[in-house]
Design an enzyme around this catalytic site. Structure first.
Site, PDB file in Angstrom:
ATOM      1  N   GLY A  25      41.055 -56.983  13.439  1.00 39.88           N
ATOM      2  CA  GLY A  25      42.500 -57.050  13.663  1.00 39.88           C
ATOM      3  C   GLY A  25      43.261 -56.574  12.444  1.00 39.88           C
ATOM      4  N   TYR A  26      43.248 -55.274  12.209  1.00 45.95           N
ATOM      5  CA  TYR A  26      43.979 -54.696  11.077  1.00 45.95           C
ATOM      6  C   TYR A  26      45.267 -54.014  11.563  1.00 45.95           C
ATOM      7  CZ  TYR A  26      40.484 -55.066   7.229  1.00 45.95           C
ATOM      8  OH  TYR A  26      39.645 -55.488   6.239  1.00 45.95           O
ATOM      9  N   GLU A  65      33.407 -50.038   5.923  1.00 44.61           N
ATOM     10  CA  GLU A  65      33.654 -49.426   7.231  1.00 44.61           C
ATOM     11  C   GLU A  65      33.572 -47.900   7.114  1.00 44.61           C
ATOM     12  OE1 GLU A  65      37.513 -50.286   8.889  1.00 44.61           O
ATOM     13  OE2 GLU A  65      37.102 -49.154  10.722  1.00 44.61           O
TER      14      GLU A  65
HETATM   15  C1  FAD Z   1      38.559 -44.835  17.929  1.00 45.32           C
HETATM   16  C2  FAD Z   1      39.438 -45.729  17.121  1.00 45.32           C
HETATM   17  C3  FAD Z   1      39.073 -47.039  16.902  1.00 45.32           C
HETATM   18  C4  FAD Z   1      39.909 -47.887  16.148  1.00 45.32           C
HETATM   19  N1  FAD Z   1      39.537 -49.195  15.992  1.00 45.32           N
HETATM   20  C5  FAD Z   1      40.339 -50.043  15.316  1.00 45.32           C
HETATM   21  C6  FAD Z   1      40.008 -51.428  15.211  1.00 45.32           C
HETATM   22  O1  FAD Z   1      38.992 -51.881  15.724  1.00 45.32           O
HETATM   23  N2  FAD Z   1      40.855 -52.239  14.554  1.00 45.32           N
HETATM   24  C7  FAD Z   1      41.982 -51.788  13.956  1.00 45.32           C
HETATM   25  O2  FAD Z   1      42.674 -52.594  13.340  1.00 45.32           O
HETATM   26  N3  FAD Z   1      42.350 -50.483  14.047  1.00 45.32           N
HETATM   27  C8  FAD Z   1      41.552 -49.605  14.724  1.00 45.32           C
HETATM   28  N4  FAD Z   1      41.907 -48.278  14.857  1.00 45.32           N
HETATM   29  C9  FAD Z   1      43.197 -47.841  14.333  1.00 45.32           C
HETATM   30  C10 FAD Z   1      43.104 -46.936  13.116  1.00 45.32           C
HETATM   31  O3  FAD Z   1      42.699 -47.643  11.974  1.00 45.32           O
HETATM   32  C11 FAD Z   1      44.487 -46.301  12.933  1.00 45.32           C
HETATM   33  O4  FAD Z   1      44.731 -45.495  14.074  1.00 45.32           O
HETATM   34  C12 FAD Z   1      44.562 -45.446  11.692  1.00 45.32           C
HETATM   35  O5  FAD Z   1      44.518 -46.239  10.538  1.00 45.32           O
HETATM   36  C13 FAD Z   1      45.837 -44.575  11.654  1.00 45.32           C
HETATM   37  O6  FAD Z   1      46.973 -45.342  11.867  1.00 45.32           O
HETATM   38  P1  FAD Z   1      48.063 -44.929  12.975  1.00 45.32           P
HETATM   39  O7  FAD Z   1      47.338 -44.711  14.269  1.00 45.32           O
HETATM   40  O8  FAD Z   1      49.134 -45.937  12.937  1.00 45.32           O
HETATM   41  O9  FAD Z   1      48.605 -43.512  12.514  1.00 45.32           O
HETATM   42  P2  FAD Z   1      49.706 -43.227  11.408  1.00 45.32           P
HETATM   43  O10 FAD Z   1      49.392 -44.000  10.165  1.00 45.32           O
HETATM   44  O11 FAD Z   1      51.050 -43.428  12.011  1.00 45.32           O
HETATM   45  O12 FAD Z   1      49.475 -41.704  11.127  1.00 45.32           O
HETATM   46  C14 FAD Z   1      50.025 -40.669  11.961  1.00 45.32           C
HETATM   47  C15 FAD Z   1      49.718 -39.328  11.299  1.00 45.32           C
HETATM   48  O13 FAD Z   1      50.343 -39.264  10.009  1.00 45.32           O
HETATM   49  C16 FAD Z   1      49.375 -38.951   9.012  1.00 45.32           C
HETATM   50  N5  FAD Z   1      49.693 -39.670   7.772  1.00 45.32           N
HETATM   51  C17 FAD Z   1      50.041 -40.975   7.657  1.00 45.32           C
HETATM   52  N6  FAD Z   1      50.226 -41.300   6.353  1.00 45.32           N
HETATM   53  C18 FAD Z   1      49.969 -40.172   5.635  1.00 45.32           C
HETATM   54  C19 FAD Z   1      49.963 -39.857   4.248  1.00 45.32           C
HETATM   55  N7  FAD Z   1      50.268 -40.777   3.331  1.00 45.32           N
HETATM   56  N8  FAD Z   1      49.636 -38.601   3.878  1.00 45.32           N
HETATM   57  C20 FAD Z   1      49.308 -37.648   4.805  1.00 45.32           C
HETATM   58  N9  FAD Z   1      49.295 -37.896   6.144  1.00 45.32           N
HETATM   59  C21 FAD Z   1      49.617 -39.129   6.557  1.00 45.32           C
HETATM   60  C22 FAD Z   1      48.053 -39.438   9.576  1.00 45.32           C
HETATM   61  O14 FAD Z   1      46.959 -38.766   8.985  1.00 45.32           O
HETATM   62  C23 FAD Z   1      48.210 -39.115  11.048  1.00 45.32           C
HETATM   63  O15 FAD Z   1      47.899 -37.766  11.291  1.00 45.32           O
HETATM   64  C24 FAD Z   1      41.107 -47.404  15.600  1.00 45.32           C
HETATM   65  C25 FAD Z   1      41.473 -46.068  15.824  1.00 45.32           C
HETATM   66  C26 FAD Z   1      40.666 -45.241  16.575  1.00 45.32           C
HETATM   67  C27 FAD Z   1      41.087 -43.811  16.815  1.00 45.32           C
END
Ligand code: FAD
Length: 397
Positions: A135-136, A251
């Protein structure tokens, strides 16, 4: 330090034990995610062999070879664990248990958990009895994870948690969750705590998110006045960010290592040969595909060598914490290329979505799933930022 003669003896014993105890069905590559053993209270084994393999490996402590025996680990040193990994690979044995508990929570508990927490949770992870989810992420906290807003009110002997998590992989199948919560709104990173709780606690609900692959591997998780006992706080109150970051390095290294080395899959060359056939000299029939597969296999071999070197350096205490980000980035790229090539090898047939011949579009669905590799566990852009700043030491903000 283990001497090489001891290691040779360990290798012989390990091989003999694996040959005697790994059921033949578990020496074939898994056909996909549905064929993986995840363990947990509600897990339905696909076969008697799958159950037996888990029981035998867990009995030996080899689901978690380097964890201490007190927590049902194998108590192996890193050199012995590397030998065991090699033997498992050589004999083609499947992983007996895939688990967020093993890859993520376990290492964090070993470093930051109390003795009670270790004794309560680690043996159950090692035996595959409890399945964990993470739950992150939240709707407004992904890459910028420390913006998370799920609140935990602090009471004398418990917390009351309210908020929403998202992308919780297997949230609807997991038994427990490790969860980041905000316990201080005035401080960003220093206001986060790390909690553990049972997913059956009143106030926890999950809603699966349907993906393009037709599957729902993850959920929205809603937390509505969830009461969590104080003893389920890992580390200090407001000290969760350090634990969260440590867990992320595990991870990322796991995701990168497994994806990049194709841990669960048969070698790409073999798969391609089955799909397009070979010429009289035993080479892939199709020259363009042959060259792409060869280039891929060279990169995959180089990645495996890099992974081994990284592990060696970590064994000698010379590991760099940001290397997990580099592994995660390149492992994700390799895995996406692997699936692109598998799709190319199978041609138009690979697009079949339903039917027994394609196992209900197993390849196409896995190919679509692989697209998420460059997002899960931290996006590729963010991994490259980490590499730029912390390994290449380029100037940043
Ligand atoms: C298959 C899968 C399984 C997952 N499982 C889990 C899970 O079990 N538990 C959990 O907690 N989360 C989970 N996640 C979530 C995952 O950790 C997040 O999707 C990820 O951290 C990105 O966050 P966001 O989706 O909010 O995208 P955002 O952070 O909103 O990013 C959107 C875009 O902006 C870019 N971006 C953002 N910040 C920057 C920066 N500083 N510099 C350059 N580019 C940037 C990103 O690269 C991306 O292209 C999962 C995701 C996937 C796809």
């Amino acid at each position: 330090m283990t001497h090489s003669s001891d290691l040779d003896g360990f290798r012989r014993d390990a091989r003999a034990w694996l040959e005697a105890n790994c059921p033949p069905e578990m020496r074939q590559p898994a056909s996909g995610e549905a064929d993986t053993c995840w363990g947990g209270r509600r897990f339905v084994f696909r076969s008697a062999a799958q159950r037996l393999w888990l029981e035998r490996m867990a009995g030996r402590g080899w689901t978690v070879p380097t964890w201490p025996t007190a927590y049902r680990g194998g108590g192996l040193g890193k050199a012995e664990a590397a030998v065991l990994r090699e033997e498992l690979r050589t004999l083609g044995c499947r992983s007996p248990l895939d688990s967020f508990g093993i890859w993520m929570l376990g290492p964090a508990l070993l470093k930051y958990g109390s003795q009670e927490q270790k004794l309560e949770h680690l043996p159950r992870i090692a035996r595959g009895e409890i399945r964990w989810c993470q739950g992150y992420s939240e709707p407004n906290a992904g890459s910028d994870l420390a913006s998370l807003a799920t609140r935990a009110e602090v009471h004398a002997d418990h917390f009351i948690v309210n908020g929403q998590k998202i992308w919780t992989s297997y949230g609807d199948e997991a038994d427990w969750i490790f969860c980041l919560v905000r316990t201080d709104t005035a401080r960003k990173h220093a206001g986060i705590s790390f909690l553990l709780f049972d997913m059956t606690t009143p106030g926890v609900t999950t809603r699966p998110i349907l993906l393009i692959s037709g599957k729902s591997p993850f959920c929205e998780t809603f937390l509505d006045n969830v009461r969590v006992p104080r003893r389920n706080l890992v580390g200090e109150l407001n000290g969760g960010w350090t634990i969260a970051k440590y867990l992320l390095t595990h991870e990322r290294a796991t995701i990168g290592g497994d994806m990049g080395s194709g841990a669960a899959a048969a070698p790409l060359g073999e798969l391609a040969a089955r799909a397009v056939g070979c010429d009289a000299q035993g080479r892939l029939q199709e020259p363009v595909l042959r060259s792409r597969v060869a280039r891929f296999e060279i990169d995959e071999t180089a990645f495996a060598a890099w992974l081994e070197r990284t592990r060696d350096r970590a064994r000698q205490g010379e590991g760099h914490p940001a290397v997990s980000s580099a592994l995660k980035f390149y492992g994700a790229e390799l895995n996406k290329r692997r699936f692109e090539l598998m799709m190319a090898a199978h041609g138009a047939e690979s697009l079949e979505w339903q039917g027994a011949r394609s196992d209900d579009g197993a390849l196409a669905r896995s190919w679509l799933r692989s697209k998420g590799n460059s997002i899960e566990g931290g996006t590729s852009e963010v991994m490259l930022n980490v590499v730029a700043k912390r390994i290449l030491e380029l100037p940043g903000d």
